[in-house]
Write an enzyme that holds these catalytic residues in place. Structure first.
Site, PDB file in Angstrom:
ATOM      1  N   ASP A   1       0.883  -1.170   0.000  1.00  0.00           N
ATOM      2  CA  ASP A   1       0.000   0.000   0.000  1.00  0.00           C
ATOM      3  C   ASP A   1       0.922   1.222   0.000  1.00  0.00           C
ATOM      4  O   ASP A   1       1.794   1.346   0.864  1.00  0.00           O
ATOM      5  CB  ASP A   1      -0.876   0.015   1.261  1.00  0.00           C
TER       6      ASP A   1
ATOM      7  N   ASP B   1     -13.366  -3.893  -0.981  1.00  0.00           N
ATOM      8  CA  ASP B   1     -13.037  -3.518   0.400  1.00  0.00           C
ATOM      9  C   ASP B   1     -14.288  -3.644   1.265  1.00  0.00           C
ATOM     10  O   ASP B   1     -14.908  -2.640   1.624  1.00  0.00           O
ATOM     11  CB  ASP B   1     -12.539  -2.059   0.441  1.00  0.00           C
TER      12      ASP B   1
HETATM   13  O1  1PR Z   1     -10.719   2.978  -4.954  1.00  0.00           O
HETATM   14  O2  1PR Z   1      -9.818   2.435  -7.185  1.00  0.00           O
HETATM   15  O3  1PR Z   1      -8.868   4.308  -5.894  1.00  0.00           O
HETATM   16  O4  1PR Z   1      -8.481   1.977  -5.248  1.00  0.00           O
HETATM   17  C1  1PR Z   1      -7.908   2.196  -3.997  1.00  0.00           C
HETATM   18  C2  1PR Z   1      -7.225   0.934  -3.601  1.00  0.00           C
HETATM   19  O5  1PR Z   1      -6.491   1.215  -2.417  1.00  0.00           O
HETATM   20  C3  1PR Z   1      -8.187  -0.182  -3.285  1.00  0.00           C
HETATM   21  O6  1PR Z   1      -7.689  -1.387  -3.846  1.00  0.00           O
HETATM   22  C4  1PR Z   1      -8.170  -0.293  -1.767  1.00  0.00           C
HETATM   23  O7  1PR Z   1      -8.210  -1.649  -1.355  1.00  0.00           O
HETATM   24  C5  1PR Z   1      -6.819   0.304  -1.403  1.00  0.00           C
HETATM   25  N1  1PR Z   1      -6.862   1.062  -0.134  1.00  0.00           N
HETATM   26  C6  1PR Z   1      -7.469   2.249   0.049  1.00  0.00           C
HETATM   27  N2  1PR Z   1      -7.249   2.675   1.322  1.00  0.00           N
HETATM   28  C7  1PR Z   1      -6.523   1.734   1.923  1.00  0.00           C
HETATM   29  C8  1PR Z   1      -6.044   1.768   3.314  1.00  0.00           C
HETATM   30  O8  1PR Z   1      -5.444   0.812   3.812  1.00  0.00           O
HETATM   31  N3  1PR Z   1      -6.298   2.860   4.001  1.00  0.00           N
HETATM   32  N4  1PR Z   1      -5.566  -0.375   1.260  1.00  0.00           N
HETATM   33  C9  1PR Z   1      -6.267   0.712   1.011  1.00  0.00           C
HETATM   34  C10 1PR Z   1      -6.046  -1.584   1.107  1.00  0.00           C
HETATM   35  C11 1PR Z   1      -5.751  -3.600   1.899  1.00  0.00           C
HETATM   36  C12 1PR Z   1      -4.978  -4.722   1.397  1.00  0.00           C
HETATM   37  C13 1PR Z   1      -3.971  -5.073   2.437  1.00  0.00           C
HETATM   38  C14 1PR Z   1      -4.501  -6.365   2.955  1.00  0.00           C
HETATM   39  C15 1PR Z   1      -3.498  -7.217   3.632  1.00  0.00           C
HETATM   40  N5  1PR Z   1      -5.142  -2.414   1.628  1.00  0.00           N
HETATM   41  O9  1PR Z   1      -4.504  -4.593   0.144  1.00  0.00           O
HETATM   42  O10 1PR Z   1      -2.757  -5.095   1.859  1.00  0.00           O
HETATM   43  O11 1PR Z   1      -5.591  -6.093   3.835  1.00  0.00           O
HETATM   44  O12 1PR Z   1      -3.072  -6.659   4.806  1.00  0.00           O
HETATM   45  P1  1PR Z   1      -2.561  -7.557   5.995  1.00  0.00           P
HETATM   46  O13 1PR Z   1      -1.877  -8.741   5.386  1.00  0.00           O
HETATM   47  O14 1PR Z   1      -1.587  -6.702   6.743  1.00  0.00           O
HETATM   48  O15 1PR Z   1      -3.750  -7.935   6.793  1.00  0.00           O
HETATM   49  P2  1PR Z   1      -9.530   2.998  -5.826  1.00  0.00           P
END
Ligand code: 1PR
Length: 535
Positions: free
Chosen positions: A215, A373
């Protein structure tokens, strides 16, 4: 009761499959015989010991296997998968099952039927999953036909199923065979020489992947950093409240590649509010990473139509094209896919205008991932909500036995009136080639120093494994690959998700960034547990 000790057997009645039945029982499994196409679609593992002639077998398989009473029963019980199966033949169910990369063992004719056609009874079409025609051995070169007897296999690629076969010698009894070609070479796991080198076994898929996810966002100092949220909150719980900084994107991606990651995913997590093409560093990260990382690279964040401050309009296709040009193999759409699915479900019309439809039309489905999400919403009674609910393995805080999974947009900030199940099915129809299935409840580290609320802590699923209920729901609902994400805290969690669901890959972030578990250990563990991975 969960089907783990059951092998589904497709015996269409043409010959003797007793030795196969005996072998299955000897290995400690129960047998469920296929009665309807639905039994194939519901199988956890399927064996097809084809015996008899090609044309007769295809005849049975292509007939509609269902009776009207079964159709009515499904309708009464509102079992819609059953309804679909009621209209499909065994052949269609078998193709769908195999294309979904579910565990399948085809023996003899059960292998040959997967090819395009056979000359055994004139030219008869097969299931068409493997390129090639099944033809009669050429007896003019002095070899007797049928080919009967023990012969040695030449192993072409690792195929653990053949490892325990004594000295790689197996018994053949057949007159027809398919030949290796450029088009089917990726399938072949062994050949055998009998006058010519024919295909003795094939093997493909069902190899599970481990994906490292980064991320990425700009921190308050303006540097692009790899960060990691806890339930999507990426700020430190300190006075400074800074964005957690876990390293540099290009360096970390290179490291994970060397450690054996099968894919690397970058999510530009503030892309929903920034304009990705204005985010030159992100494009540079992709360019540099793709120079040294030779596994598929996925990038997501901010893929949507956008008008900049000067009034210039950029289509989502232009944004995606720039990502592809900079080195991405796949792009991932989050928020915009939710809006597209909502509209599609509301109108029933595929406009072709959504980012999902446009990009998959130009770059192909395989290049378009939809990132979901969802957040768990507990309910007492499934009829309280219009969305697909599941019965939970672990009940909710007030003893709720059911939950639905509400989709969110803008990085989990806004809940939308659509469930993960409804979204997954809709985006598959709109052209998604893969689903990255996150779960906000499970994401990140269980920081119980911060959450001193004991009940919360006990309910907290972070770092305690993937949400198996959710992954099972979605991976059974669609026929495109599903990547399980969020909650990995130990190597066992990967085995659990692969053995209990139909996920094709598992993604983790925190445990790799915090160096708690190296990728190599995950893959070695999977291999030891009999789950096929690339080492
Ligand atoms: O909506 O098209 O602009 O895409 C935004 C992208 O960014 C989406 O794929 C969304 O999942 C991601 N995103 C947005 N905000 C966050 C955040 O964390 N604040 N991250 C975010 C999403 C979640 C996973 C993470 C897993 C594994 N991250 O990808 O890596 O939950 O984590 P873990 O192994 O530590 O539990 P758009």
């Amino acid at each position: 009761s969960n089907g783990d000790s059951v092998v589904t057997l497709l015996d269409y009645g043409a010959g003797n499959v007793r030795s196969v039945r005996n072998a299955i029982r000897y290995l400690g499994f129960d047998i469920k015989d296929v009665q309807t196409p639905e039994d194939i679609l519901n199988a956890n593992r399927l064996i097809f010991p084809g015996v008899g002639a090609f044309a007769a077998a295809m005849d049975v398989l292509t007939k509609n296997g269902q009776v009207f009473s079964h159709f009515l029963a499904c309708l009464a019980k509102q079992e819609y998968d059953g309804l679909v199966a009621a209209f499909c033949s065994l052949a269609e169910a078998l193709s769908a099952y195999i294309e979904k990369d579910r565990p399948f063992l085809g023996i003899c004719l059960g292998l040959q039927l997967l090819f395009e056609s056979s000359e055994e009874n004139g030219l008869v079409n097969g299931l068409g999953l493997i390129p090639g025609v099944v033809q009669r051995f050429d007896s003019s070169n002095g070899f007797r036909v049928p080919h009967i007897g023990w012969n040695a296999l030449q192993i072409r690629k690792d195929s653990e199923i053949l490892d325990d076969v004594g000295d790689h010698h197996v018994y053949f009894v057949h007159s027809y065979r398919a030949m290796p070609s450029d088009k089917n070479k990726d399938w072949i796991s062994s050949t055998c020489n009998y006058g010519d080198n024919f295909i003795a076994s094939v093997r493909r898929g069902n190899v599970h992947a481990v994906i490292a996810c980064l991320d990425v966002r700009t921190n308050d100092k303006g540097d692009l950093v790899v960060t990691k949220g806890d339930q999507y909150d990426v700020r430190e719980h300190t006075k400074e409240n800074e964005v957690r900084n876990l390293g540099k994107p290009v360096e970390l991606a290179g490291q994970y590649y060397k450690d054996g990651a099968d894919e690397v995913t970058f999510l530009n997590i503030t892309g929903f509010r920034d304009f990705p093409l204005g985010d030159v560093p992100m494009l540079q990260v992709l360019r540099y990473t793709s120079e040294n990382v030779f596994v598929p690279l996925t990038v997501g964040g901010g893929i949507r139509d956008f008008t900049d401050v000067n009034g210039r309009h950029y289509s989502s296709l232009e944004v995606a094209s720039e990502y592809f040009r900079s080195g991405a193999d796949k792009i991932s759409i989050g928020s915009d896919a939710v809006y597209a699915a909502e509209e599609y479900l509301r109108t029933g019309v595929k406009t072709g205008k959504s980012s999902l439809e446009q990009i998959s039309k130009v770059y192909g489905n395989q290049a378009v991932v939809v990132s979901i999400d969802p957040r768990r919403v507990y309910v007492k009674d499934p009829s309280d909500v219009e969305f697909k609910t599941i019965r939970l393995t672990n009940p909710g805080p007030n003893g709720e036995e059911f939950a639905w999974y509400q989709c969110t947009v803008s990085g989990g900030r806004e809940g939308r009136p659509i469930g993960a199940y409804e979204l997954a099915k809709a985006v598959e129809e709109l052209g998604a080639g893969e689903i990255l299935l996150n779960c906000i409840d499970c994401d990140g580290e269980d920081d119980f120093l911060v959450s001193l609320d004991v009940i919360n802590w006990e309910l907290n699923r972070q770092g305690k494994g993937f949400d198996v209920d959710l992954v099972r729901l979605i991976s059974d609902a669609v026929s495109i690959p599903v990547i399980a994400s969020s909650g990995a805290g130990a190597v066992e969690h990967f085995t659990e998700v692969f053995s209990k669901t139909n996920a094709s890959a598992a993604l983790a972030a925190g445990i790799f960034h915090r160096k708690e578990v190296p990728i190599r250990s995950v893959k070695e563990h999977l291999l030891n547990e009999g789950i096929e991975v690339r080492i």
